[in-house]
Motif scaffolding. Structure first.
Motif, short mmCIF file in Angstrom:
data_model
loop_
_atom_site.label_atom_id
_atom_site.label_comp_id
_atom_site.label_asym_id
_atom_site.label_seq_id
_atom_site.Cartn_x
_atom_site.Cartn_y
_atom_site.Cartn_z
N TYR A 1 -0.02 21.64 -8.12
CA TYR A 1 0.68 20.37 -8.28
C TYR A 1 2.18 20.56 -8.37
N TRP B 1 1.41 22.49 -0.76
CA TRP B 1 0.79 21.37 -0.04
C TRP B 1 1.57 20.98 1.21
N ILE C 1 -6.74 17.47 -17.72
CA ILE C 1 -7.75 18.11 -16.87
C ILE C 1 -8.27 19.38 -17.54
N VAL D 1 -15.49 31.62 -6.66
CA VAL D 1 -14.88 30.32 -6.95
C VAL D 1 -13.36 30.40 -7.00
N MET E 1 -14.70 13.65 -12.58
CA MET E 1 -13.47 14.42 -12.60
C MET E 1 -12.41 13.71 -11.76
N PHE F 1 -8.52 12.92 -12.61
CA PHE F 1 -7.37 13.35 -11.82
C PHE F 1 -6.42 12.19 -11.54
N LYS G 1 1.11 13.48 -0.43
CA LYS G 1 0.43 14.75 -0.14
C LYS G 1 0.28 15.64 -1.36
N ARG G 2 1.34 15.69 -2.15
CA ARG G 2 1.35 16.58 -3.30
C ARG G 2 0.16 16.29 -4.22
N ILE G 3 -0.05 14.99 -4.47
CA ILE G 3 -1.11 14.60 -5.39
C ILE G 3 -2.48 14.72 -4.71
N ASP H 1 -3.56 16.28 -1.88
CA ASP H 1 -4.01 17.61 -1.45
C ASP H 1 -4.35 18.50 -2.63
N SER H 2 -3.49 18.48 -3.65
CA SER H 2 -3.73 19.35 -4.79
C SER H 2 -5.02 18.96 -5.48
N GLU H 3 -5.27 17.64 -5.56
CA GLU H 3 -6.50 17.18 -6.20
C GLU H 3 -7.71 17.73 -5.46
N THR I 1 -7.89 20.40 -3.64
CA THR I 1 -8.02 21.84 -3.89
C THR I 1 -8.68 22.11 -5.23
N VAL I 2 -8.12 21.53 -6.29
CA VAL I 2 -8.61 21.84 -7.62
C VAL I 2 -10.03 21.32 -7.81
N ARG J 1 -12.62 23.49 -6.23
CA ARG J 1 -12.84 24.70 -7.03
C ARG J 1 -13.78 24.40 -8.19
N LEU J 2 -13.48 23.30 -8.86
CA LEU J 2 -14.28 22.92 -10.02
C LEU J 2 -15.73 22.68 -9.62
N ALA K 1 -17.27 23.90 -7.04
CA ALA K 1 -17.90 25.18 -6.70
C ALA K 1 -18.32 25.90 -7.96
N LEU K 2 -17.48 25.81 -8.99
CA LEU K 2 -17.81 26.46 -10.26
C LEU K 2 -19.09 25.87 -10.85
#
Lengths: 433, 378
Positions: A52, A149, A301, A386, B50, B54, B238-240, B242-244, B246-247, B250-251, B253-254
């Motif tokens: 971010y 990004w 989060i 992961v 989640m 976000f 994009k910043r918000i 795309d990053s969301e 990505t994270v 990951r979550l 997948a975990l």
């Protein structure tokens, strides 16, 4: 005699005890993996949240907002305050230096391109600057790491590229600029002289933000054009932080309002406000502000993720503990004949229970050790698949796992034992149940 | 007695007579079902839950006027928002930027809807109160520091409307806003208040929208907006976004890995328990064979037992599994869990598969039992 009984059982009842050991190994591997992942998930997600971007912004004290606020032009006096580029390695010497992941300084200029009247913002930044820190460390930091990004058509610039520039997508679209085009740039330096630079567009970037309307170049180039060698306008810092709480909120309003003890707790915790405060101490006349949009949300989060993993770990451990102690019960129930025989031969309840429990504990203990090893493997599989990095093994997990083995074995055996000891030897040996 | 009735009787009475053993097996199935349903529900519900969390990062889609214009019509923005699914839109906030003067110094004044801004920018910290009336305003923390004005003071703002003379208007500062971003240097007032001062009602410079959706989904929405409302250009933050993505991936997948491992281990444990419980019935099988039962009948009996156990453990397991998921959801996200229905039959299939497999293994061994040897006790 006791030793002989236990050893005898261990060798003779190999198959059943092996099954117990296997079940315990499974259970403990689950516990080890879950606990290790749970204890590490905060750090891992915190790293992920760095996508971010910056959560702290550093500006020169006093002039920090005037340019934005009043739209004052450069040279009018009020906004001519800068930070020194030479001081920036100090950021990696503060108490929480290790938590500062990346930082990038910026210097902006207003230029005209190819003789057009319209002013275009030109932003200078570090791309992947190599820094030697006074502590002996070396880091590479800059915009490449911090703006993950961004879409780049082409490649990022190099910091020592004196004739390269990147064009923002909106600007490029308006002017019809492509990679490889040559631009002539005119800028007015701080003494009023016009400086000219001949630059080549190396790539076009799309950030989805206002940078898209201008040009991006290495910091040194913009400093040369504006005559502001060694100066930067602002620094963005990306730091790993601890979620905010009451103490840090009070501190962010006024650190001096804290009692001495609170102040020390606050200063020695990686709160975003504490890191910002330490950055102000490290740089001359700097003002560091937490960007709440990133800092607050990160905290939220992180807390949710930790709580989620904590609950999932707790519940799945409870379930697997129940399942395994259930298996132990089933195993003990099977041995009714043996217990009946021992009783018929005059063994006391206590000695039977003791022998059986020892036997069980040896089997499950071995299973537990094997399970711990497997669990570490599982945790690192989860970590690598992961997050792409290993989950660090925490020592705290070992006593928890040992306690689990003990509780599950005893908890599983006792009810079954109590039931079996109530049975009369004659009936059991005769085969009725 | 018919063959069927006899089968029923054998299965049921073997379950009832060997109560403690069957209780153990039943408990195992119940735990298995609980974990299966609970973890499954949590896994399927995570992206939704989640994703909502976000949204505290703020707007991920911004509407601006098409063609480089600086003013958009709110009516058009409303039509654009109507194209989005209602349950995914967290909030939509209009912003209008104007310049007003305080002591001859220009200030950027932002007209907005405060009830919406609290949804799209939940990270703003306000010292004092949010504005309630049209003549109440918020000022940024930097302005407050610079002018030494705080919540409760009054500020006289000078406005020059496009038509007519300068107006001086006394405003009450209801609070000081602190965000660490550009807002720290702005004055914020209700859009309605700004419209009565400056006219040009129903317009804004941008509309920020916060949508609980992944970036591809938002890209699809923005294409739809682009096509249906030509006066607007939607821009993905994009910043918000795309990053969301990505994270969140990951979550997910975990949670997927963790769910998989927990399920696998639970099923093995349940299977093993069943196996132990059924294993000890070799003597019984020998007796039946001596009495003339054929292999098929014996295997059917074992399967029958497995099915009864699976059903008996599944029903209470559904309830406890639901509570498992509900507990996680309520205590972590303070929201009810959304249990996808297909998990219910899936759980039944899983518990049937495990119990039948676990019963068949000893049954296969039992078929080879020599009645004389087993009954002889060797």
């Amino acid at each position: 005699m006791f030793l002989r009984m236990v050893l005898g059982a261990l060798t003779r009842q190999k198959k059943k005890l092996l099954m117990m050991a296997c079940a315990m190994a499974l259970g403990i591997s689950l516990a080890t993996a879950m606990l290790n992942v749970m204890l590490d998930v905060g750090d891992k997600i915190n790293q992920e949240l760095k996508t971010y971007g910056a959560n702290i912004i550093v500006t020169p004290r006093g002039a920090s907002f005037l340019a934005d606020l009043y739209g004052v032009e450069d040279g009018a006096g009020v906004s001519d305050k800068y930070l020194s580029e030479a001081e920036l390695p100090n950021l990696k010497t503060i108490f929480w230096a290790f938590n500062i992941v990346d930082f990038t300084p910026y210097l902006d200029a207003s230029v005209s391109v190819n003789g057009h009247e319209e002013k275009v913002p030109l932003l200078g930044a570090w791309f992947a600057k190599h820094l030697d820190i006074p502590t002996g460390e070396a880091v590479d930091t800059g915009i490449i790491n911090m703006k993950s990004w961004w879409d780049i058509r082409g490649s990022w610039l190099k910091d020592d590229d004196e004739s390269g520039v990147m064009a923002g997508s909106i600007f490029a679209g308006k002017q019809g600029i492509k990679t490889g085009d040559k631009l002539t740039i005119f800028a007015r330096d701080n003494s009023g002289k016009v400086q000219t630079a001949f630059l080549t567009v190396r790539s076009v970037f799309h950030s989805g933000d206002k940078e898209d309307e201008g040009l991006l170049a290495p910091l040194a180039l913009v400093q040369g054009l504006t005559g502001l060698e060694g100066k930067v306008r602002r620094v963005e810092v990306s730091a790993l932080t601890t979620p905010e709480n009451d103490l840090s909120r009070r501190a962010s309003q006024n650190p001096r309002s804290l009692s001495r003890q609170d102040w020390e707790i606050w200063y020695c915790t990686a709160y975003v406000s504490a890191i910002a405060y330490q950055i102000e101490e490290a740089l001359t006349d700097a003002r560091a502000k937490a960007i709440l949009q990133v800092a607050e949300s990160e905290g939220k989060i992180l807390q949710k993720t930790r709580l989620l993993m904590l609950l999932l770990t707790f519940l799945s451990l409870a379930c697997s503990a129940l399942a395994i102690s259930n298996l132990v019960t089933a195993n003990v129930l099977e041995r009714s004949v043996e217990i009946g025989l021992l009783k018929a031969l005059g063994a006391t309840n206590a000695s039977i229970s003791f022998a059986l429990l020892t036997e069980m504990l040896i089997a499950t203990g071995i299973g537990g050790v094997v399970g711990y090893g497997t669990g570490l493997g599982l945790a690192s599989i989860i970590g690598h698949s992961v997050f792409g990095s290993a989950v660090s093994a925490k020592a705290l997990v070992i006593p928890i796992a040992a306690l689990l083995v003990l509780l599950v074995t005893i908890g599983g055996s006792l009810p079954a034992l109590r039931m079996l000891l109530r049975l009369r030897p004659a009936e059991v040996l005769h085969g009725r149940q | 007695m018919t063959r069927q009735a006899m089968f029923r009787r054998i299965v049921l009475s073997s379950l009832i007579r060997r109560r403690s053993r069957m209780l153990v097996a039943l408990l195992a199935v119940l735990i298995g079902t609980t974990v299966f349903l609970g973890m499954g529900a949590v896994y399927y519900d995570i992206p939704r839950q989640m994703g909502r969390e976000f949204r505290s990062y703020g707007a991920n889609l911004v509407l601006v006027a098409a063609g480089g214009g600086s003013v958009l019509k709110l009516e058009e923005a409303r039509r654009a928002i109507a194209l989005l699914p209602v349950d995914k839109v967290v909030g939509a906030t209009p912003f209008r930027y104007e310049t007003m003067y305080y002591n001859k110094q220009g200030l950027t004044v932002v007209g907005t809807d405060f009830s919406a801004v609290r949804k799209t920018s939940p990270y703003w910290r306000v010292q004092g109160e949010w504005p309630q009336k049209d003549d109440e305003i918020l000022i940024g923390a930097d302005i407050a520091e610079h002018t030494r004005l705080y919540a409760g003071s009054f500020i006289a703002l000078e406005v020059s409307p496009p038509k007519g003379r300068k107006i001086k208007k006394e405003m009450k500062i209801s609070g000081v806003v602190h965000s660490g971003g550009a807002e720290d240097g702005f004055v914020l007032m209700p859009l309605a208040g700004m419209e009565t001062l400056l006219g040009a009602g129903g317009t804004a410079a941008v509309v920020e929208i916060s949508i609980a959706a992944a970036s591809e989904e938002i890209a699809a929405f923005s294409a739809a907006i682009q096509a249906k409302t030509p006066g607007l250009t939607p821009r993905l933050v994009k910043r918000i976004a795309d990053s969301e993505t990505t994270v969140l991936s990951r979550l997910q997948a975990l949670i997927f890995m963790v769910t998989g491992i927990v399920l696998f281990l639970t099923l093995i444990c349940v299977g093993t328990t069943m196996l132990t419980v059924v294993m000890e019935r070799r003597g019984e099988i020998g007796l039946k064979k001596a009495l003339g039962a054929d292999n098929k009948a014996i295997i059917f009996e074992f399967i029958g037992e497995g099915v009864v156990l699976a059903l008996a453990g599944w029903l209470p397991g559904l309830v406890s599994g639901y509570f498992f998921a509900q507990m996680v959801s309520v205590s972590v996200f303070s929201r009810e869990v959304d249990l996808p229905f297909f998990l219910v039959p899936l759980t039944l299939c899983a518990s049937l598969a495990v119990t039948i497999t676990a019963s068949l293994l000893p049954a296969a061994a039992a078929v080879d039992v020599e009645p004389a040897l087993v009954l002889g006790g060797e």
